[in-house]
Design an enzyme around this catalytic site. Structure first.
Site, mmCIF file in Angstrom:
data_model
loop_
_atom_site.group_PDB
_atom_site.id
_atom_site.type_symbol
_atom_site.label_atom_id
_atom_site.label_comp_id
_atom_site.label_asym_id
_atom_site.label_seq_id
_atom_site.Cartn_x
_atom_site.Cartn_y
_atom_site.Cartn_z
ATOM 1 C CB CYS A 124 22.764 -37.171 30.318
ATOM 2 S SG CYS A 124 23.079 -38.025 29.145
ATOM 3 C CG HIS A 249 19.018 -35.434 29.988
ATOM 4 N ND1 HIS A 249 19.254 -34.950 29.254
ATOM 5 C CD2 HIS A 249 18.654 -36.872 30.511
ATOM 6 C CE1 HIS A 249 20.491 -36.493 28.334
ATOM 7 N NE2 HIS A 249 20.079 -37.836 28.231
ATOM 8 C CG ASN A 279 19.699 -39.043 24.932
ATOM 9 O OD1 ASN A 279 20.928 -38.161 25.546
ATOM 10 N ND2 ASN A 279 19.747 -39.870 25.700
#
Length: 323
Positions: A124, A249, A279
């Site tokens: 990520c 993020h 996500n």
């Protein structure tokens, strides 16, 4: 003895992002739909993650194809010919196959047929890592323009029987083009990894079943990362009060809110793309940046703090000037 000297390309004063592109699958999966499989409600999911819906890739929406679509949009938005791209970097932790790399296929598909190309896996945090590399490449004169892509098909690696990951992850791709600038537009990176938590998010033995110790990751993200963000501001010579936006993020809305509060930039817009995208790992920051650009939410040359974090536990933060 004859001594030869390298003929180096002249360095440039700085590098900056000049435009973005994005791609998201058309299939929308709501938190109500996902929660129902586990005997929960959409409200239960939203209360823990902030996620209302996410996108799920179809059979033909591979990591490669989504990256190509986002890259083409970025080139179009910047009014650039793909032949001008000297390097393609793809950040991904969910590639469809181990080789060839995704980046070389993207370069070929968009028409950057002579560009250097490689993949980067920092999960990520991948887009921030790739952006740092791109900025250094441009500043040293190794390439004039670099295409940076974050692309993920996370739902392919989620165990559909696992509540903790099924309610979080989604698919998509985001791209940015980095080019030369009269002054730096991508600040010094603060990056690293916390090896003590390297196995908190993992896919064991190439199985299609991600394992994540969610509570431990949540504690780490909400207690250890705001100093990284503040250090990135310090290295860039700015204060949180100078920021127009914070683009973390998009892991979880609770993490985003906790981090933004500790950074202490009350006037900054905080990206919350996770609400509608879930996500998307390395794709989450460029997707959020493109969303802000489409909405014309910020003035050109505004300052934004980017901070990526995830499996590894890897992290990276930098202050950037927005197109």
């Amino acid at each position: 003895m004859k001594v030869s000297r390298l003929r180096l390309a002249p360095p440039v004063a700085g590098a900056r992002m000049i435009g973005f592109g994005a791609y998201q699958p058309s299939t929308v999966v709501t938190s109500e739909e996902t929660a129902r499989r586990f005997g929960r409600t959409g409200e239960w999911v939203r209360g823990r993650t902030g996620i209302v819906s996410r996108r799920m890739a179809g059979a033909r929406e591979t990591v490669h194809e989504m990256a190509v679509a986002a890259s083409r949009q970025a080139l179009s938005n910047c009014g650039m010919d793909a032949a001008e791209i000297g390097l393609v970097i793809v950040a991904s932790c969910s590639a469809d196959r181990p080789m060839p790399d995704v980046a070389s296929g993207v370069a070929r598909a968009v028409g950057a047929t002579t560009a250097g190309a490689f993949d980067l896996n920092a999960a990520c945090a991948g887009f921030c890592y790739a952006l740092t590399v791109a900025a250094d490449v441009v500043r040293t004169g190794s390439a004039k323009y670099v295409l940076v892509v974050g692309t993920e098909r996370m739902t392919a690696w989620v165990d559909p029987a696992d509540l903790g990951t099924s309610i979080i992850f989604g698919d998509g791709a985001g791209a940015a083009i980095v080019g030369p600038a009269a002054k730096p537009g991508i600040g010094p990176v603060v990056w690293g990894s916390d090896g003590q938590g390297a196995d908190l998010i993992r896919i064991p033995d190439f199985s299609h079943g991600m394992h994540m110790e969610g509570q431990a990751v949540f504690r780490w993200a909400t207690t250890e990362l705001h100093p990284v963000a503040l250090a990135a501001c310090d290295r860039a010579g700015v204060t949180p009060g100078d920021l127009a936006a914070i683009v973390p993020h998009q892991a979880n809305l609770r993490i985003i809110h906790a981090m933004a509060k500790k950074i202490g930039a009350p006037g900054a817009l905080v990206a919350q793309d996770v609400v509608r995208s879930g996500n998307t790992s390395a794709a989450s920051i460029p997707l959020a940046l493109q969303r802000l650009a489409e909405a014309k939410a910020l003035e050109p040359d505004s300052l934004a703090l980017l901070i990526g974090f995830g499996a590894g536990l890897s992290y990276a933060a930098q202050v950037v000037t927005l197109p």
